[in-house]
Design an enzyme around this catalytic site. Structure first.
Site, PDB file in Angstrom:
ATOM      1  N   GLU A 123     -19.508  -8.631   9.350  1.00 52.83           N
ATOM      2  CA  GLU A 123     -20.406  -7.888  10.107  1.00 52.83           C
ATOM      3  C   GLU A 123     -21.624  -9.202  10.638  1.00 52.83           C
ATOM      4  O   GLU A 123     -22.146  -9.012  11.654  1.00 52.83           O
ATOM      5  CB  GLU A 123     -21.304  -6.965   9.127  1.00 52.83           C
ATOM      6  CG  GLU A 123     -20.330  -5.801   9.010  1.00 52.83           C
ATOM      7  CD  GLU A 123     -19.525  -5.833   7.811  1.00 52.83           C
ATOM      8  OE1 GLU A 123     -18.680  -4.748   7.719  1.00 52.83           O
ATOM      9  OE2 GLU A 123     -19.732  -6.688   7.237  1.00 52.83           O
ATOM     10  N   LYS A 135       0.976  -1.142   0.038  1.00 55.69           N
ATOM     11  CA  LYS A 135       0.088  -0.074   0.036  1.00 55.69           C
ATOM     12  C   LYS A 135       1.039   1.073   0.065  1.00 55.69           C
ATOM     13  O   LYS A 135       1.634   1.133   0.623  1.00 55.69           O
ATOM     14  CB  LYS A 135      -1.026  -0.052   1.168  1.00 55.69           C
ATOM     15  CG  LYS A 135      -2.058  -1.024   1.226  1.00 55.69           C
ATOM     16  CD  LYS A 135      -2.997  -0.942   2.260  1.00 55.69           C
ATOM     17  CE  LYS A 135      -3.981   0.041   2.323  1.00 55.69           C
ATOM     18  NZ  LYS A 135      -5.042   0.320   3.217  1.00 55.69           N
ATOM     19  N   ARG A 189     -25.556  -5.343   6.098  1.00 57.85           N
ATOM     20  CA  ARG A 189     -24.822  -6.500   5.664  1.00 57.85           C
ATOM     21  C   ARG A 189     -25.449  -7.676   6.705  1.00 57.85           C
ATOM     22  O   ARG A 189     -25.120  -8.852   6.349  1.00 57.85           O
ATOM     23  CB  ARG A 189     -23.350  -6.397   5.538  1.00 57.85           C
ATOM     24  CG  ARG A 189     -22.983  -5.701   4.455  1.00 57.85           C
ATOM     25  CD  ARG A 189     -21.724  -4.986   4.468  1.00 57.85           C
ATOM     26  NE  ARG A 189     -20.698  -6.173   4.296  1.00 57.85           N
ATOM     27  CZ  ARG A 189     -20.123  -6.325   3.152  1.00 57.85           C
ATOM     28  NH1 ARG A 189     -20.150  -5.826   1.994  1.00 57.85           N
ATOM     29  NH2 ARG A 189     -19.113  -7.330   3.173  1.00 57.85           N
TER      30      ARG A 189
END
Length: 641
Positions: A371, A285, A399
């Site tokens: 979740e 990243k 979700r």
């Protein structure tokens, strides 16, 4: 800010078809220029930076090797797709990212044919790409589907559900595992690149197929043993046994920044008659921009910044952010109560739980991008006597709705839901707006739903949640800073289902839920200036309603207006139902409901979003005046949607 970078090669590439005309040795320069342009653009707009910088070479390689847009390239989440947007005809608008009327910060079908599937929530790419691949198979079309999924997104069960179902796609499906934390594989080098090229080559695949045919002529036991031995040997050399078990041919790991490694492997994968195939690519990243490489977390999402120094624009001083108010109060509650614990789904910083995690590591749980699991895990903790707080963004709690209904509310378990980013979210736009939580939670039996009007109210509500053991309870609060009210030294336990009168009047009743209270008070001032005395109530609870207060306000004022930063079906619908059940419609009641419009609202500055939604003080005043001028009698729900 800085001057625009020099990008002579990138200037000649407007679409991937231009990119494919370049010589392989030119791609390194193109990637460098693309990285510089990405940094320059995000320095102006703000947005996600580190993830996009990490996939620059991969983006170039994918568009170079595959025939996009006929080959469908699906980016998971989509926050890493800024370089992709630059290469696919949107460079002239790249400095409008996340602005009103500008490019989305994520992939969006209506924006470009090169965005075949919209994304912003994690772990959807493999399922969507599988759909493209199977559709092509049914229609006998040649196109491939390529899903690019980060290793963080692989923590969600949906990714594995899709992979488990992917075998029928055959070689039409390619999954790129973008491993940007080196969390799956050790650092890679020349040997792993050589192995990746070897096992993705036609010669190796052909030899493997021949060997399988030969062993099939032998006994079944010998065939199975040979197959396991080959898989084990390849797994020992390269990793990937899990993916093989799910039906994927595994290739990797390879260096995602080395185009000399990437291009031949992707070409082999493109031309392979085996599949589905998973290519494991290791990236970094923030690659190529020193400040982002040095601090990946701070440069994941950024404010506007100076390209030379990397210094981000400072946020203006002001009241504390709601997420930090929540986190600080939860720490205080946990100091008092050893049964309190906190759960987040890969957002410890975003939900304000970082300090909780430091102070109570044994009571803090980051479940990853999962979740559904997080909510049921909280239910299990509650069933065993703990007091769990599940801190989840409103848009992500969607979700796990089945788990909220079946595992929490149906069993009346005291799970505490801290619903961050409730309401509109500015530059993150429709995909991250917390528009629906009041509606989808307040319909559930046993559920208590609160909305904080300001940061002081949030403190009281967190305390109330901590002490509420008789069933599930939720508190919603917005993104950003509070309104500047002092925080209480001693929190108050609110009476469940009881609101408060903030301002007393006689003619107009404004029933507010949540952070539109400040605009309701402004509207009351303006109405008073026109001779219309206004009462303002902060209802605090969407469920259970303060029925006594609401009936009193509806029957003692000439007109009543409900105001909420939530979708249709929320507070306004419940108040209308109450009025209907109580027979107030026949009494000549004038009631209007104000809520978010029945659309997915695009990104913009928050104040403009509220104006567009008709939820500012001007809109409240206008709604009241129109209701008072109306001669007909009855309950009318505002048709502003």
């Amino acid at each position: 800010m800085s001057d625009l970078p020099e990008t002579p090669l990138l200037d000649s590439v407007h679409f991937p078809s231009d990119l494919r005309k370049l010589e392989p040795q030119q791609l390194r320069q193109l990637a460098d220029e693309l990285r510089a342009e990405t940094v320059s653009a995000v320095s102006v707009t703000g947005g996600h930076l580190g993830a996009g910088l990490g996939v620059v070479e991969l983006t170039v390689a994918l568009h170079y090797v595959f025939d996009t847009p006929d080959d469908r390239l699906v980016w998971d989440v989509g926050h890493q797709a800024y370089p992709h947007k630059i290469l696919t005809g949107r460079r002239d608008r790249i400095r409008t990212l996340r602005q009103g009327g500008g490019l989305s910060g994520f992939t969006k079908r209506t924006e470009s044919e090169y965005d075949p599937f919209g994304a912003a929530h994690s772990s959807t790419s493999i399922s969507a790409a599988l759909g493209f691949a199977i559709a092509n198979k049914i229609a006998d079309k040649p196109g491939k589907a390529i899903a690019v999924i980060g290793d963080g997104a692989m923590s969600a069960g949906m990714a594995y559900e899709a992979m488990n179902n992917a075998r029928d796609a055959g070689n039409r499906l390619v999954v790129i595992l973008n491993d940007n934390d080196m969390s799956i594989a050790p650092p890679v080098g020349g040997l792993s690149a050589y192995l990746a090229r070897l096992i993705s080559s036609q010669e190796y695949m052909g030899f493997r197929s021949l060997a399988k045919k030969v062993t099939k002529k032998l006994s079944r036991r010998m065939h199975d043993a040979a197959e396991k031995a080959e898989e084990f040997a390849r797994g020992m050399a390269t990793g990937g046994t899990l993916f093989e078990e799910l039906g994927f041919y595994y290739v990797g790991p390879i260096d995602g920044h080395n185009l000399d490694h990437l291009i031949p492997v992707l070409e082999n994968v493109r031309d392979a008659d085996k599949g589905p195939i998973l290519v494991h690519v290791v990236t970094k990243k923030g690659k190529g921009y020193a400040p982002a490489e040095a601090s990946a977390d701070k440069y994941h999402g950024v404010q506007k910044f100076d390209v030379i120094s990397g210094k981000q624009a400072a946020s203006p001083a002001g009241p504390p952010q709601y997420q930090n108010v929540f986190g600080a109060q939860l720490v205080k509650e946990a100091e008092r109560d050893p049964t309190i614990c906190a759960i987040t789904a890969a957002m410890p910083s975003g939900t304000g739980l970082s300090k909780f995690a430091e102070k109570f590591p044994d009571r803090f749980f980051d479940v990853g991008i999962a979740e559904q699991h997080g909510v049921t895990f909280a239910a299990g903790l509650a069933a065993q006597g703990m007091r769990p707080f599940a801190a989840i963004y409103s848009t992500f709690l969607q979700r796990a709705y089945d788990q909220v209904v079946h595992d929490v509310a149906l069993q009346n378990l005291p799970v505490r839901f801290a619903i961050d980013r409730a309401g509109l979210v500015g530059a993150d736009g429709a995909t991250h707006a917390g528009s629906f939580d009041v509606t989808y939670l307040a319909t559930l039996p046993n559920m208590v739903v609160m909305a904080a009007a300001d940061e002081a109210e949030l403190v009281h509500m967190v305390h109330t949640c901590a002490l509420h053991d008789s069933g599930p309870i939720a508190v919603r609060y917005p993104r950003g800073n509070g309104v500047g009210v002092p925080l209480p030294e001693t929190p108050e336990r609110l009476e469940i289902g009881k609101g408060r009168i903030v301002r007393q009047g006689k003619t107009v009743a404004i029933l507010s839920l949540g952070t539109r209270l400040e605009e309701a008070l402004k509207a009351a001032d303006r109405l008073d200036a026109q001779g219309l005395s206004a009462t303002v109530a902060d209802l605090r609870f969407a469920k259970p309603l303060d029925e006594a207060l609401i009936r009193r306000l509806l029957t003692t004022h000439e007109v009543a207006v409900t105001v909420e930063e939530a979708s249709i079906g929320g507070l306004g619908a419940h108040v209308l139902t109450l009025a209907s059940d109580a027979g107030l419609i026949d009494a000549g009641l004038k009631l209007r409901t104000m809520r978010l419009p029945d659309i997915y609202q695009d990104q913009d500055k928050p104040e403009l979003q509220y104006k567009q939604a008709g939820l500012d003080a001007d809109a409240i005043v206008d709604t009241v005046l129109k209701a008072l001028r109306k001669n007909s009698v009855g309950v009318v729900e505002s048709a502003r949607a």
